[in-house]
Structures are given as C-alpha cells and as structure tokens.
Design a protein around this motif. Structure first.
Motif, PDB file in Angstrom:
ATOM      1  N   ILE A   1       0.836  -1.207   0.000  1.00 25.48           N
ATOM      2  CA  ILE A   1       0.000   0.000   0.000  1.00 25.48           C
ATOM      3  C   ILE A   1       0.869   1.255   0.000  1.00 25.48           C
ATOM      4  N   VAL A   2       1.949   1.239   0.779  1.00 23.71           N
ATOM      5  CA  VAL A   2       2.863   2.392   0.813  1.00 23.71           C
ATOM      6  C   VAL A   2       3.463   2.636  -0.561  1.00 23.71           C
ATOM      7  N   GLY A   3       3.885   1.572  -1.247  1.00 24.63           N
ATOM      8  CA  GLY A   3       4.465   1.727  -2.579  1.00 24.63           C
ATOM      9  C   GLY A   3       3.475   2.261  -3.597  1.00 24.63           C
ATOM     10  N   ILE A   4       2.249   1.745  -3.580  1.00 20.65           N
ATOM     11  CA  ILE A   4       1.223   2.223  -4.516  1.00 20.65           C
ATOM     12  C   ILE A   4       0.897   3.691  -4.260  1.00 20.65           C
ATOM     13  N   THR A   5       0.835   4.077  -2.993  1.00 20.88           N
ATOM     14  CA  THR A   5       0.553   5.476  -2.665  1.00 20.88           C
ATOM     15  C   THR A   5       1.657   6.391  -3.178  1.00 20.88           C
ATOM     16  N   ALA A   6       2.909   5.955  -3.047  1.00 18.17           N
ATOM     17  CA  ALA A   6       4.033   6.763  -3.531  1.00 18.17           C
ATOM     18  C   ALA A   6       3.968   6.944  -5.042  1.00 18.17           C
ATOM     19  N   VAL A   7       3.653   5.863  -5.758  1.00 20.70           N
ATOM     20  CA  VAL A   7       3.555   5.963  -7.216  1.00 20.70           C
ATOM     21  C   VAL A   7       2.375   6.844  -7.629  1.00 20.70           C
ATOM     22  N   SER A   8       1.276   6.775  -6.880  1.00 19.29           N
ATOM     23  CA  SER A   8       0.126   7.624  -7.211  1.00 19.29           C
ATOM     24  C   SER A   8       0.483   9.103  -7.077  1.00 19.29           C
ATOM     25  N   GLY A   9       1.435   9.413  -6.196  1.00 16.93           N
ATOM     26  CA  GLY A   9       1.891  10.804  -6.086  1.00 16.93           C
ATOM     27  C   GLY A   9       2.508  11.318  -7.372  1.00 16.93           C
ATOM     28  N   ALA A  10       3.139  10.414  -8.148  1.00 14.84           N
ATOM     29  CA  ALA A  10       3.700  10.826  -9.435  1.00 14.84           C
ATOM     30  C   ALA A  10       2.598  11.244 -10.406  1.00 14.84           C
ATOM     31  N   PHE A  11       1.468  10.572 -10.370  1.00 14.49           N
ATOM     32  CA  PHE A  11       0.348  10.954 -11.236  1.00 14.49           C
ATOM     33  C   PHE A  11      -0.293  12.259 -10.760  1.00 14.49           C
ATOM     34  N   VAL A  12      -0.263  12.509  -9.448  1.00  9.94           N
ATOM     35  CA  VAL A  12      -0.725  13.807  -8.941  1.00  9.94           C
ATOM     36  C   VAL A  12       0.151  14.926  -9.493  1.00  9.94           C
ATOM     37  N   ALA A  13       1.472  14.715  -9.473  1.00  8.02           N
ATOM     38  CA  ALA A  13       2.391  15.738  -9.995  1.00  8.02           C
ATOM     39  C   ALA A  13       2.268  15.874 -11.508  1.00  8.02           C
ATOM     40  N   GLY A  14       2.141  14.736 -12.212  1.00 11.04           N
ATOM     41  CA  GLY A  14       2.058  14.783 -13.669  1.00 11.04           C
ATOM     42  C   GLY A  14       0.801  15.461 -14.173  1.00 11.04           C
ATOM     43  N   ASN A  15      -0.291  15.343 -13.431  1.00  9.66           N
ATOM     44  CA  ASN A  15      -1.546  16.001 -13.815  1.00  9.66           C
ATOM     45  C   ASN A  15      -1.734  17.349 -13.138  1.00  9.66           C
ATOM     46  N   ASP A  16      -0.751  17.778 -12.357  1.00  8.88           N
ATOM     47  CA  ASP A  16      -0.834  19.030 -11.605  1.00  8.88           C
ATOM     48  C   ASP A  16      -2.091  19.049 -10.736  1.00  8.88           C
ATOM     49  N   ALA A  17      -2.428  17.860 -10.204  1.00  2.62           N
ATOM     50  CA  ALA A  17      -3.676  17.719  -9.461  1.00  2.62           C
ATOM     51  C   ALA A  17      -3.612  18.361  -8.085  1.00  2.62           C
ATOM     52  N   GLY A  18      -2.418  18.644  -7.590  1.00  2.00           N
ATOM     53  CA  GLY A  18      -2.307  19.273  -6.275  1.00  2.00           C
ATOM     54  C   GLY A  18      -2.843  20.686  -6.230  1.00  2.00           C
ATOM     55  N   ARG A  19      -3.001  21.317  -7.374  1.00  2.00           N
ATOM     56  CA  ARG A  19      -3.499  22.694  -7.430  1.00  2.00           C
ATOM     57  C   ARG A  19      -4.973  22.759  -7.825  1.00  2.00           C
ATOM     58  N   ALA A  20      -5.637  21.603  -7.871  1.00  3.13           N
ATOM     59  CA  ALA A  20      -7.025  21.579  -8.332  1.00  3.13           C
ATOM     60  C   ALA A  20      -8.010  21.815  -7.200  1.00  3.13           C
ATOM     61  N   TYR A  21      -7.899  21.079  -6.137  1.00  6.00           N
ATOM     62  CA  TYR A  21      -8.816  21.193  -5.001  1.00  6.00           C
ATOM     63  C   TYR A  21      -7.994  21.439  -3.738  1.00  6.00           C
TER      64      TYR A  21
ATOM     65  N   THR B   1      11.228   8.514   2.630  1.00  7.22           N
ATOM     66  CA  THR B   1      11.615   8.135   3.987  1.00  7.22           C
ATOM     67  C   THR B   1      10.703   7.053   4.540  1.00  7.22           C
ATOM     68  N   LEU B   2       9.408   7.189   4.302  1.00 11.29           N
ATOM     69  CA  LEU B   2       8.465   6.169   4.755  1.00 11.29           C
ATOM     70  C   LEU B   2       8.729   4.840   4.049  1.00 11.29           C
ATOM     71  N   LEU B   3       9.035   4.909   2.766  1.00 12.28           N
ATOM     72  CA  LEU B   3       9.376   3.694   2.034  1.00 12.28           C
ATOM     73  C   LEU B   3      10.645   3.062   2.599  1.00 12.28           C
TER      74      LEU B   3
END
Length: 464
Positions: A311-331, A434-436
């Motif tokens: 679960i930790v690994g999948i969450t880390a990889v999902s962060g890359a898609f957040v950055a790639g889609n600039d989703a952190g600035r959406a909501y 670090t968590l990984l």
C-alpha cells in the motif's frame, strides 16, 4: 572365486598384525571417542561464537539489545548450512562495502529530491535538448541567445509570451533564470552529480571485485542496479520530451506526461530500494533474533507488514500521477474537495480506466484515499504488534513507521492547503521516500533466520 582366495591368503599372513591393531583399537577407542566429541563440541562452540558484525556489535551477556544494536551472529557454519554471505572477506570488508552501498543509496535519495524541486519549479521544460554525455551551461551572451532561439520553438514559450509577458526583454530575462535552473539540475547537477554517483559506484565496485570481496550473486545484483541507473538519464529525457510536444488545447499548460513521470519516479524508487536493501543484506546478513519466541513473533508481524508495504508503494507511485496532472493545485481544501466530498467529474473520461491516471479530480481523490488507507493500515500494524513478544528493534521500527506516516499525511495536507509551495512539496516527496525506507528496513528485519542460527537459539530470550 580367485579374488576371494587371494583375500583369504592375505588375511592369514597378516593375522598377527590385525590382532595387534584390534587390541590397540579396543584400548584406545574410548579415549578417541572422547577426544572426537571434545573436538566436535569445540568446533561447534567456536562456530557459534564466531564474529558478530554490522555497524555496532552486541555487547557480551546482553540479550535484549536496542534498535542500534541490531547486528546478529553470522558464523562460518552458516554459509555451509544456508546463510549465504554477500561479502565473504571478513567484517572489515563487509563494513567497507556496506558504507559504499549506503552512500550510493543516499546519493539516489538526494537526486529524487532534486527531481521533485525541478518538477515543482517547472524548470525542466526550458531545456529543449539533451545529450547523454552532458555539457556545460551557456557561458556567453551568444550561447544564451542560441538556447533562447531553441526555447522559442517550445509550446511553453508560446503560452508564456501570449498570456503573461508583453516585453521581449522581460521574456529573455525570465528564460535565462528558468534555463539556469534547468541547466543547474539538468546539465550541471545531472552531468556532475549523476556522473559523480556513477563514478562513486563504479570505482569502488571495480576495486571490491578485484579484491575478491564481492560474491557472484552480489555482483550480478549490483550490475543490474548500475544498468538501471545508467538508463535513468534516458528515461528522464523521454519524460521531459513529452512536455515539449504541443498540447491538445491552447488553454492546456504544457507539462510532462503523467505516465512518463510515474515511470521515471518508479524506476528511481526501485534503484534506491535495491541499493538500500542490498546494503542492509551486506551489513546484516542475519535478522536480529535472540530466541525462537521472537522469531515466531517476527513471522506474525511479517504477514501484516508485506501488504502494508504494498500500500505504501502504490501510494508513492500515485503521487507521481498527482504531480504529472498538476492535481495538487485543483482542489485546495480538506477534507472535502471543494464543496463536495466526491467531485461530479471523476468518471468523465472514456474509457473508464483513463480517469485513474489522467483525470485531475480522480487522481487527487485516489491519492487522498490511498494516503488515508496507508495511515490506517500502519496504525493497525502497530496496534496488532503491541502485545506480541518480538525483538525490541522490531517494536522500535513499527513505532517509527507510525510516526513517519502521520508526519507524511500532515505534510500532504499542508502542501494541499498551501497551494503546493516548493518547500512543502519537496518535503512531502522526501517524506514519501523516507516512509518507504522505513518499510524496507522493517521487512528486512523481519526475515526468517537461517537454519544454522535457529539451531543455536533458546526458546525464550535471556534477560540478564
């Protein structure tokens, strides 16, 4: 028939010799057996008391070590019975190879953080070409002008000039700043730091091979990691190149493709994880174990730790898609996404699977759910191990992992509410790695000891 007669003749002729040999054997058998038993016991005791190694050795008669004293016995007999050492030239060689591998892993960690800075500052797309051998940044006005002419052909420049800047001089000044940041990471740091990391890895690797410190198994593993590291430059340029393509709409800001960004970040995580795990295996070939009860407790923890690590690994990889889609600035609200718990447009793309990787709303919602799941699962892991009889090092690691998970969620929420500032965004990416790292260390500590070590363990750990 002929052979049996020959044997009988020889026995008759040497009857006296055989009689004296038998009498001597009877008179000395008991002493020989005693001597053999003593020698065997001495050899066993010597093997079981052979060198203890790691970063810190366990003090004598101390049977409940802290996390800092995690190193355990690995005897010469272990290699014969199943504990295959990766470095076989003694404790000093193991320490040297371990320090080298930990240093290489730290270098990869720093490059992942620098890559996050480049993504957050949007500086990577100002570099419009790339050479595998690297090059120096522009040093004269003519060279800067040449780079600017290349950049003028990029989609980012066209968006920048039409929507932001009216003064060409201001554009040139801004481009110089952007290009310098990109070159600082892309050419100077990438050319110097990455190549320095390559040299720092390759030269000691060659030295240790020549000295015979590294086994074939370790050599093959490190060669694969080195090849993957050499390919990171190509993956990085493949990622940046996607941001130099014309967007589908003039209102879409150019950025690197989320799939390529995820591939680049995942490969970096694999390299780092491989180096870190291998370094641990070199300095700690046996997990910390003082009794069979602790080994059984570690096996129970491992059954929970493996799915949590996934679960930790999948969450880390999902962060890359957040950055790639600039989703952190959406909501930029929490816990709700705007005025709703779940946005209405999370399944607007067709086919449906695209929403999980390309839809800004869905990607951010996924990351929120995964981050919450990660924190809850790690807390469940800690709660489940509170009353287990396990090694103190494992207890310390589980507690540290809970604290790091809580800090990482706090950093993520703070980054979101602050509209993704560079400082918090960088800290959030470093926190994920670090968590990984803690999960890798926990899983490495939970390994099953070799049979040679298990045979020497008491049922219950001594307390004095």
């Amino acid at each position: 028939m002929f052979q049996s007669r020959v044997v009988a003749s020889i026995l008759k002729r040497n009857k006296s010799v055989l009689h004296s040999f038998t009498s001597n054997l009877k008179g000395t058998s008991s002493s020989r057996v005693f001597t053999s038993s003593s020698s065997s016991a001495s050899t066993t005791n010597t093997a079981s008391r052979s060198f203890y190694y790691g970063f810190r050795s366990l003090p004598k008669r101390h049977h409940i070590p802290s996390f800092g004293n995690m190193s355990t016995a690995a005897s010469v007999g272990m290699e014969k019975e199943g504990s295959k050492l990766l470095v076989t030239a003694g404790p000093r060689a193991q320490k040297m190879v371990g320090i080298w591998l930990f240093g290489s892993a730290a270098g990869v960690f720093s490059m992942v953080v620098l890559g996050g800075v480049a993504q957050l500052t949007r500086s990577g797309l100002s570099m419009t070409d790339w050479k595998f051998t690297g090059r120096l940044p522009p040093l004269s006005d003519e060279e800067w002008q040449q780079e600017f002419e290349k950049y003028k052909q990029s989609p980012e420049y066209k968006r920048f000039t039409t929507t932001t800047c009216k003064n060409l001089l201001a554009v040139i000044t801004a481009i110089r700043c952007l290009a310098y940041i990109a070159y600082l990471r892309g050419n100077i740091l990438l050319h110097l730091v990455l190549r320095a990391l390559g040299v720092m890895f390759a030269l000691p690797f060659s030295y240790f091979l020549c000295k015979g410190y590294i086994t074939l198994r370790l050599g093959l593993r490190l060669s694969a990691l080195f090849a993957l590291g050499a390919g990171q430059g190509l993956i990085g340029w493949w990622m940046v190149k996607s941001g130099l393509e014309e967007p589908a709409s003039e209102y879409v800001q150019p950025r690197v493709g989320p799939y390529r960004l995820a591939a680049h970040l995942t490969s970096a995580f694999v390299i780092y994880g491989g180096l870190f795990w291998t370094a641990l295996s070199v300095v700690m070939p046996e997990p910390p174990a003082e009794s069979l009860t602790w080994v059984q407790g570690a096996a129970r923890v491992k059954r929970l730790a493996i799915p949590v690590s996934l679960i930790v690994g999948i969450t880390a990889v999902s962060g890359a898609f957040v950055a790639g889609n600039d989703a952190g600035r959406a909501y930029n609200t929490f816990p709700k996404m705007g005025d709703a718990w779940i946005p209405d447009d999370i399944f607007e793309l067709k086919p449906l699977i695209r929403n999980f990787f390309e839809n800004t709303s869905t990607v951010q919602l996924d990351h929120r759910i995964l981050a919450t799941t990660t924190l809850i699962s790690i807390c469940v892991l800690w709660w489940s191990t509170r009353k287990l009889d396990i090694h103190p090092a494992i207890q310390s690691l589980v507690g540290s992992t809970v604290g790091m998970a809580a800090l990482q969620v706090t950093l993520g929420v703070s980054t979101l509410l602050s509209y993704v500032p560079v400082s918090l965004g960088t800290a959030h990416q470093a926190g994920a790695l670090t968590l990984l790292t803690l999960m890798l260390l926990l899983n490495h500590t939970l390994r099953r000891p070799s049979m040679s070590l298990l045979k020497t363990l008491p049922q219950v750990a001594k307390t004095s």
